[in-house]
Design a protein around this motif. Structure first.
Motif, PDB file in Angstrom:
ATOM      1  N   PRO C 207       9.941  12.166 -30.620  1.00 34.99           N
ATOM      2  CA  PRO C 207      11.295  12.034 -31.178  1.00 34.99           C
ATOM      3  C   PRO C 207      11.396  12.696 -32.539  1.00 34.99           C
ATOM      4  CG  PRO C 207      10.508   9.952 -30.316  1.00 34.99           C
ATOM      5  CD  PRO C 207       9.350  10.879 -30.304  1.00 34.99           C
ATOM      6  N   ALA C 208      10.271  12.688 -33.277  1.00 37.71           N
ATOM      7  CA  ALA C 208      10.283  13.325 -34.590  1.00 37.71           C
ATOM      8  C   ALA C 208      10.588  14.810 -34.477  1.00 37.71           C
ATOM      9  CB  ALA C 208       8.944  13.098 -35.275  1.00 37.71           C
ATOM     10  N   LEU C 209      10.237  15.394 -33.341  1.00 33.89           N
ATOM     11  CA  LEU C 209      10.496  16.818 -33.127  1.00 33.89           C
ATOM     12  C   LEU C 209      11.900  17.050 -32.581  1.00 33.89           C
ATOM     13  CD1 LEU C 209       7.094  17.773 -31.498  1.00 33.89           C
ATOM     14  CD2 LEU C 209       7.791  18.107 -33.871  1.00 33.89           C
ATOM     15  N   GLY C 210      12.668  15.992 -32.499  1.00 37.87           N
ATOM     16  CA  GLY C 210      14.048  16.148 -32.060  1.00 37.87           C
ATOM     17  C   GLY C 210      14.215  16.176 -30.560  1.00 37.87           C
ATOM     18  N   ALA C 211      13.251  15.648 -29.835  1.00 40.03           N
ATOM     19  CA  ALA C 211      13.351  15.674 -28.378  1.00 40.03           C
ATOM     20  C   ALA C 211      13.647  14.268 -27.863  1.00 40.03           C
ATOM     21  CB  ALA C 211      12.033  16.158 -27.783  1.00 40.03           C
ATOM     22  N   SER C 212      14.570  14.181 -26.926  1.00 37.11           N
ATOM     23  CA  SER C 212      14.868  12.889 -26.337  1.00 37.11           C
ATOM     24  C   SER C 212      13.852  12.591 -25.245  1.00 37.11           C
ATOM     25  CB  SER C 212      16.276  12.878 -25.743  1.00 37.11           C
ATOM     26  OG  SER C 212      16.380  11.827 -24.832  1.00 37.11           O
ATOM     27  N   VAL C 213      12.975  11.639 -25.520  1.00 37.20           N
ATOM     28  CA  VAL C 213      11.891  11.341 -24.588  1.00 37.20           C
ATOM     29  C   VAL C 213      12.437  10.784 -23.275  1.00 37.20           C
ATOM     30  CG1 VAL C 213       9.903   9.856 -24.204  1.00 37.20           C
ATOM     31  CG2 VAL C 213      10.199  10.988 -26.399  1.00 37.20           C
ATOM     32  N   ASP C 214      13.272   9.746 -23.394  1.00 35.49           N
ATOM     33  CA  ASP C 214      13.792   9.106 -22.196  1.00 35.49           C
ATOM     34  C   ASP C 214      14.521  10.090 -21.292  1.00 35.49           C
ATOM     35  OD1 ASP C 214      12.732   6.841 -23.106  1.00 35.49           O
ATOM     36  OD2 ASP C 214      14.594   5.681 -23.229  1.00 35.49           O
ATOM     37  N   HIS C 215      15.319  10.925 -21.934  1.00 37.98           N
ATOM     38  CA  HIS C 215      16.105  11.874 -21.144  1.00 37.98           C
ATOM     39  C   HIS C 215      15.183  12.787 -20.322  1.00 37.98           C
ATOM     40  CE1 HIS C 215      19.496  14.369 -20.103  1.00 37.98           C
ATOM     41  NE2 HIS C 215      18.775  15.436 -20.427  1.00 37.98           N
ATOM     42  N   ARG C 216      14.133  13.257 -20.963  1.00 35.03           N
ATOM     43  CA  ARG C 216      13.211  14.153 -20.254  1.00 35.03           C
ATOM     44  C   ARG C 216      12.462  13.447 -19.136  1.00 35.03           C
ATOM     45  NH1 ARG C 216      12.008  18.833 -24.267  1.00 35.03           N
ATOM     46  NH2 ARG C 216      13.986  18.558 -25.322  1.00 35.03           N
ATOM     47  N   LEU C 217      12.036  12.243 -19.445  1.00 41.04           N
ATOM     48  CA  LEU C 217      11.316  11.491 -18.411  1.00 41.04           C
ATOM     49  C   LEU C 217      12.231  11.233 -17.214  1.00 41.04           C
ATOM     50  CD1 LEU C 217       9.235   8.880 -20.448  1.00 41.04           C
ATOM     51  CD2 LEU C 217       8.502  11.049 -19.470  1.00 41.04           C
ATOM     52  N   ARG C 218      13.479  10.890 -17.508  1.00 37.66           N
ATOM     53  CA  ARG C 218      14.427  10.632 -16.421  1.00 37.66           C
ATOM     54  C   ARG C 218      14.649  11.880 -15.586  1.00 37.66           C
ATOM     55  NH1 ARG C 218      17.778   7.732 -19.938  1.00 37.66           N
ATOM     56  NH2 ARG C 218      19.295   9.414 -19.883  1.00 37.66           N
ATOM     57  N   THR C 219      14.758  13.020 -16.275  1.00 35.78           N
ATOM     58  CA  THR C 219      14.962  14.272 -15.534  1.00 35.78           C
ATOM     59  C   THR C 219      13.775  14.540 -14.611  1.00 35.78           C
ATOM     60  OG1 THR C 219      16.116  15.082 -17.485  1.00 35.78           O
ATOM     61  CG2 THR C 219      15.528  16.706 -15.818  1.00 35.78           C
ATOM     62  N   ALA C 220      12.572  14.372 -15.149  1.00 38.23           N
ATOM     63  CA  ALA C 220      11.381  14.627 -14.336  1.00 38.23           C
ATOM     64  C   ALA C 220      11.344  13.683 -13.130  1.00 38.23           C
ATOM     65  CB  ALA C 220      10.120  14.440 -15.182  1.00 38.23           C
ATOM     66  N   PHE C 221      11.657  12.409 -13.379  1.00 37.75           N
ATOM     67  CA  PHE C 221      11.614  11.429 -12.292  1.00 37.75           C
ATOM     68  C   PHE C 221      12.636  11.765 -11.213  1.00 37.75           C
ATOM     69  CE2 PHE C 221      12.191   7.368 -10.179  1.00 37.75           C
ATOM     70  CZ  PHE C 221      10.894   6.892 -10.115  1.00 37.75           C
ATOM     71  N   THR C 222      13.837  12.139 -11.657  1.00 37.77           N
ATOM     72  CA  THR C 222      14.903  12.475 -10.705  1.00 37.77           C
ATOM     73  C   THR C 222      14.510  13.675  -9.849  1.00 37.77           C
ATOM     74  OG1 THR C 222      16.494  11.684 -12.332  1.00 37.77           O
ATOM     75  CG2 THR C 222      17.345  13.005 -10.519  1.00 37.77           C
ATOM     76  N   LEU C 223      14.004  14.685 -10.498  1.00 38.25           N
ATOM     77  CA  LEU C 223      13.598  15.892  -9.778  1.00 38.25           C
ATOM     78  C   LEU C 223      12.493  15.557  -8.764  1.00 38.25           C
ATOM     79  CD1 LEU C 223      13.823  18.953  -9.491  1.00 38.25           C
ATOM     80  CD2 LEU C 223      12.088  19.183 -11.271  1.00 38.25           C
ATOM     81  N   SER C 224      11.542  14.763  -9.222  1.00 37.89           N
ATOM     82  CA  SER C 224      10.438  14.379  -8.350  1.00 37.89           C
ATOM     83  C   SER C 224      10.947  13.618  -7.128  1.00 37.89           C
ATOM     84  CB  SER C 224       9.447  13.525  -9.142  1.00 37.89           C
ATOM     85  OG  SER C 224       8.536  12.906  -8.285  1.00 37.89           O
ATOM     86  N   ALA C 225      11.896  12.709  -7.357  1.00 43.28           N
ATOM     87  CA  ALA C 225      12.458  11.946  -6.239  1.00 43.28           C
ATOM     88  C   ALA C 225      13.118  12.871  -5.227  1.00 43.28           C
ATOM     89  CB  ALA C 225      13.463  10.923  -6.760  1.00 43.28           C
ATOM     90  N   GLY C 226      13.834  13.871  -5.741  1.00 46.03           N
ATOM     91  CA  GLY C 226      14.494  14.813  -4.845  1.00 46.03           C
ATOM     92  C   GLY C 226      13.501  15.570  -3.983  1.00 46.03           C
ATOM     93  N   VAL C 227      12.427  16.058  -4.602  1.00 47.71           N
ATOM     94  CA  VAL C 227      11.426  16.815  -3.838  1.00 47.71           C
ATOM     95  C   VAL C 227      10.732  15.891  -2.818  1.00 47.71           C
ATOM     96  CG1 VAL C 227       9.271  18.101  -4.003  1.00 47.71           C
ATOM     97  CG2 VAL C 227      11.069  18.473  -5.683  1.00 47.71           C
TER      98      VAL C 227
END
Lengths: 389, 288, 331
Positions: C207-227
């Motif tokens: 988060p200190a680097l300005g990245a939204s952790v939750d958002h990225r994790l959610r994106t990865a999880f969603t993509l994985s579920a789709g595949v």
């Protein structure tokens, strides 16, 4: 399109069926649950098959019978299907025998149909599955077939209020429907229904609910194993048997494989089923004697052993009639309407549906000569798969 | 009506007790020692088979088989720890998952080989059967036994972990292995004993549970979800957490199944998700 | 350049190396070399798609999921139900299967990002159990325990019909597997994929680097579920059957075991783990139908004891040892 498919399957039949005529062996692919939670069933079935072949030899109509066993691991249709595909493509079997669960039989049906292989179904119990493959014969039982007589029996007893308690899975729903149908036909009505989760370690809340409702009788279908044992015990512990609430069920409830584990709590439970070890016939007594001599560590042959024994009997009869032709169409044609005596009593393969027709017995758990047994006291002869008619 | 509610509450607490008894050992091996131990069920099964074999084959009374089941499963755990599991304490969690899962698979086949595939018979003495009526409420005797055992084990564990020298050494070893070793504590031995304690409790739970859960070779897989449920919802590493979790899950599950049977299968799972989201480190968890 | 940074560069590069292209020809070769084992091959490649998807969340995003069978099964039911309703075209059926699982994965992802390893494991497990129970309840639609059957799948591109031997299924699943691999390779080597790995290594600093952790994790999880849903769709289409066990915890556990067996965070680990697991299972079960689980268990334990980091990890270490030995031997 239809014509092309017909041509394709016709050529496939020629190609695949030809070696069966030429070779001196008939390869039988067995698809059984040899591992996993239902491995006891697989063991029972394998024993039944071995016993039949020991008694009748491994040569029929000049062909040597060769067995290839595949484990489907229980209710795992994709494994069953792959096993069947391997058996047909790799092992080049002529006949498929086994199928404990409906899902496995239905998953394998399209393949067997395409390859013109006969499927002798030893147990899968859902209604009407033989329609999935014109070369499928069911030799075991159908759940509605053994359940509807329970309803008819209950209706004749004059119980005022009857509850049903079934596992909340397809088989449970089918049992509930078949029991209700039988009860209605006998002029009765179900007062309350309860569906319980299939994975349910503690039956206390459900049994308490029944106790509070104070019915005269309860019809039960649960997956055989720790669920049936636990339910009967809890029923007894909570004093429902003491309050003279009658427990009714299908043969699975007091199956030979769990009757001893259920113990005294099971005494008095009334079930309807197609096979009891205590069935009084010379054929059954000979069967049990031979079974116990052959497999001294398996003291309780149950309906699985018997249907496997009968499945082999049907195969042998069919091969004798066709002169050793094991192709699906020939075998099934030969077996339509076949009648013979089984350890469970007289059985018949319906000429139209290729489904099993048999006597369903009403039995009560009693202690006979120190061991618990399902003692038969009433018969429903020539029972059919009632749901598909 | 009131007696009805109290009866359900009692059954719920008894079911919660069962959940606690089969899961508490895991709170030690997994929670305290930070070792992802999916093989917990194998040791519970071992205790169950010890109890069942003794009562069936040599006619030993059920209650007398319980200490044997505890000691036997604990010894089995000790041997397994010295030979196998200790090599994995520092391994990544996923390796522990794979290893203990493999251990479970092998143990299922081994149990099948030695004890057969069928259900074992629980032999309950007659004084543990049926119900007794207290102030108009029917209480199952076997269920009372389960609740009594929960009290006994909770008390014993509390005393062992907070009052004894061994307990102090365990807490030191768990908090900081290197510092504890530096103070002259034999960390390896402490961990072995901890593991033996956890697996012994598993064996005791397995033996006590036969009457309701049954016992066959598939036991370690069939109930794996329940072991994990109690420990993770409760918060790994404590005794209080799993106790609270087991009781909440037990009471809600039984009450739910009694009053809303249609929702029977969903209650425990939905409750688990809700509790985990509300308390991500567990109900009794202090460590973040 | 230190060996470590070059390794990272190589890992991060989406461009295939020649040896990879050769490796990807192996399945095609197997088609001709072992024509009697196509059924197994189709199964391996189908599950490989799901295990690859799991590697994205576990190996890259660091989320332990024991509920991926939910997405697998939902994909399978979607493809199966479409075929039952008369939508027999396989490619669109498969993509719709992926889309439905993707949507479910998106909803589930909000629940998954909370908590640590064990909490996530249990939450995903809970989601899987609830979905299983729902499918069981909706037995009039799903067929319940009896499964969904009696549907047919049309020919691929309107030309290649599915056959008894699994030839068409083989090429179909092979093609999809390659596409999925390429897609995931692009994802993990993108800035997004690198940020996932950074999150896995040390969440607190991100988060200190300005990245939204939750958002990225959610994106990865969603993509994985789709595949994973695509894999389920493939299973339904190539077997013309959907069993409720495709949603079971056991199936989720199999995926996890296959992935860890091969090695996480490498994509190739997923492929090799699935292959080793399935072949070992088949071989052992044929050899000893009753007690094969004993040997399977031993195999898994042996891999952990003697080949840390899965088959791929061990192979890589072996290669490294050999290299250093040679480097020393040739001064």
């Amino acid at each position: 399109m239809i014509r092309r498919q017909f041509l394709l399957s016709a050529t496939a039949a020629l190609v695949i069926a030809f070696p069966a005529f030429a070779a001196d062996t008939v390869k039988v692919g067995l698809v059984l649950p040899m591992s996993g939670p239902f491995s006891q069933y697989g063991q029972q079935m394998q024993n039944g098959i071995k016993l039949f072949m020991k008694e009748h030899g491994d040569v029929v109509a000049g062909k040597k019978i060769e067995l290839i066993v595949k484990d489907d691991g229980g209710i795992a249709p994709d494994r069953a299907r792959r096993a069947v595909q391997d058996l047909i493509v790799r092992d080049k079997v002529d006949v498929l025998v086994g199928f404990t669960f409906t899902a496995s039989a239905l998953a394998a049906a399209p393949l067997a149909k395409e390859a013109d292989k006969a499927m002798i179904v030893l147990n899968a119990t859902s209604s009407g599955i033989t329609a999935a493959n014109p070369y499928m014969i069911r030799i075991g039982q159908t759940l509605p077939q053994i359940t509807e007589p329970a309803g008819r029996y209950a209706g004749a007893q004059g119980y005022k209020t009857i509850y049903t308690v079934v596992a909340d899975i397809t088989a449970g729903h089918d049992a509930e429907a078949a029991f209700t149908r039988g009860l209605k036909a006998a002029g009765g009505e179900v007062a309350g229904t309860l569906r319980v989760p299939a994975q349910n370690p503690d039956f206390a809340p459900f049994v308490q609910r029944i106790k509070d409702g104070k019915p005269d009788a309860v019809f039960t279908w649960l997956p055989p194993g720790e669920a049936t044992i636990n339910f009967i015990k809890e029923f007894n512990q909570r004093g429902l048997s003491a309050e003279n609430i009658v427990m009714l069920g299908t043969g699975d409830l007091t199956d030979e494989l769990t009757i001893e584990q259920t113990g005294e709590a099971g005494i008095g439970v009334v079930t309807t089923g197609h096979y009891s070890m205590a069935h009084k016939s010379p054929k059954n007594q000979a069967f049990i004697k031979a079974y116990l001599a052959e497999f001294p560590n398996h003291k309780w042959p149950n309906f699985m052993s018997v249907s496997a024994y009968d499945g082999m009997a049907a195969l042998y009869r069919g091969l004798e009639k066709t002169g050793g032709n094991a192709s699906g169409p020939a075998l099934v044609e030969a077996l339509k309407g076949e009648k013979f005596e089984s350890p469970r009593g007289p059985i018949e393969i319906d000429a139209k549906t290729r489904d099993i027709v048999q006597t369903v017995y009403v039995r009560k758990v009693e202690r006979v000569d120190g061991t618990l047994a399902n003692v038969e006291f009433q018969e429903f002869p020539a029972s059919r798969d009632s749901a598909s008619q | 009506m009131a007696s009805n509610i109290l009866g359900i509450l009692f059954d719920g607490l008894a079911y919660g007790s069962l959940l606690f008894l089969i899961g508490v050992g895991l709170s030690i091996t997994m929670g305290l020692m930070n070792f992802i131990n999916l093989a917990h069920g194998t040791f519970a099964m071992a205790g169950g088979y010890i109890s069942a074999s003794l009562s069936q084959k040599s006619g030993m009374p059920f209650l007398a088989t319980l200490p044997v089941a505890f000691v036997g499963a604990g010894l089995f755990g000790l041997v397994a720890e010295r030979l196998l599991f200790r090599r994995l304490y520092k391994a990544p969690h996923l390796d522990q998952v794979l290893f203990t899962f493999g251990f479970v698979l092998s143990s299922i086949a081994a149990a099948h080989y030695f004890f057969g595939a069928g259900q074992q018979m629980g032999v309950m003495p007659s004084f543990l059967q049926g119900q007794i009526r207290v102030y108009g409420i029917d209480l199952g005797r076997y269920r009372l036994l389960l609740i009594a055992f929960v009290g006994l084990i909770t008390l014993a564990l509390h005393l062992i972990l907070s009052k004894t020298r061994f307990g102090a050494q365990v807490r030191a070893a768990v908090d900081n292995q290197d510092a504890a070793a530096g103070l002259g504590i034999n960390v390896g031995l402490i961990f072995s004993l901890c593991f033996a304690l956890g697996t012994g409790l598993a064996g005791l739970g397995g033996a006590l549970g036969i009457e309701v859960l049954g016992l066959d070779p598939g036991f370690p897989l069939k109930y794996m979800v329940y072991f994990l449920l109690v420990v993770v919802v409760g918060g790994a590493g404590t005794i209080r957490g799993p106790l609270i979790a087991a009781m909440i899950l037990g009471v809600f599950d039984v009450a739910g199944k009694y009053y809303v049977p249609q929702a029977g299968a969903f209650i425990i799972y939905v409750l688990m998700i809700v509790l985990l989201l509300a308390f991500p480190t567990g109900l009794g968890g202090k460590r973040a | 350049m230190s060996p470590r940074s070059s390794a990272i560069e190589r890992l991060a590069s989406p461009r295939p190396r020649p040896v990879e292209v050769l490796a990807w020809l192996l399945p095609a070769l197997a088609f001709f070399l072992v024509p009697d084992n196509l059924a197994l091959g189709v199964s391996i490649m189908t599950y490989a798609v799901a295990v690859l998807a799991l590697d994205l969340v576990l190996g890259y995003a660091g989320i332990v999921s024991l509920g991926h069978a939910a997405f697998f099964g939902v994909g399978a039911y979607t493809a199966g139900l479409l075929a039952v309703q008369g939508w027999k075209e396989p490619l669109t059926g498969m993509l719709l299967a992926g889309a439905v699982s993707l949507a479910l994965g998106f909803l589930a992802s909000f629940l998954v990002v909370r908590g640590k390893d064990l909490t996530r494991l249990m939450v995903t497990l809970g989601i899987g159990l609830v979905v299983y129970e729902l499918a069981n309840r909706l037995s009039s639609v799903t067929g319940g325990m009896d499964g969904l059957s009696g549907f047919e799948i049309g020919p691929i591109f309107g030309v290649f019909s599915f056959d008894l031997y699994g030839r068409t299924a083989w090429w179909y699943v092979y093609g999809v597997l390659i596409l999925v691999f390429v897609l995931l390779r692009l994802v993990v080597s993108s800035p997004f994929g690198l940020s996932l790995r950074a999150i896995r290594e040390g969440v607190s600093r991100m988060p200190a680097l300005g990245a939204s952790v939750d958002h990225r994790l959610r994106t990865a999880f969603t993509l994985s579920a789709g595949v994973t849903g695509i894999a389920g769709g493939l299973l339904a289409q190539t077997t013309q059957f959907v069993g409720i066990d495709s949603l079971s915890v056991g199936r989720s556990a199999d995926f996890l075991v296959m992935l860890v067996l091969g090695g996480t965070g490498r994509l190739y680990g997923a492929l090799i783990g699935t292959t080793v697991f399935m072949i070992a299972h088949d071989y052992l079960a044929d050899m000893n139908p009753v007690y094969w689980e004993f040997w399977m268990g031993l195999l898994l334990m042996a891999v952990v004891l003697f080949a840390r980091g899965g088959v791929v990890g061990a192979g890589r270490r072996l290669l490294q040892t050999v290299k250093t030995k040679f480097a020393r031997a040739a001064p």
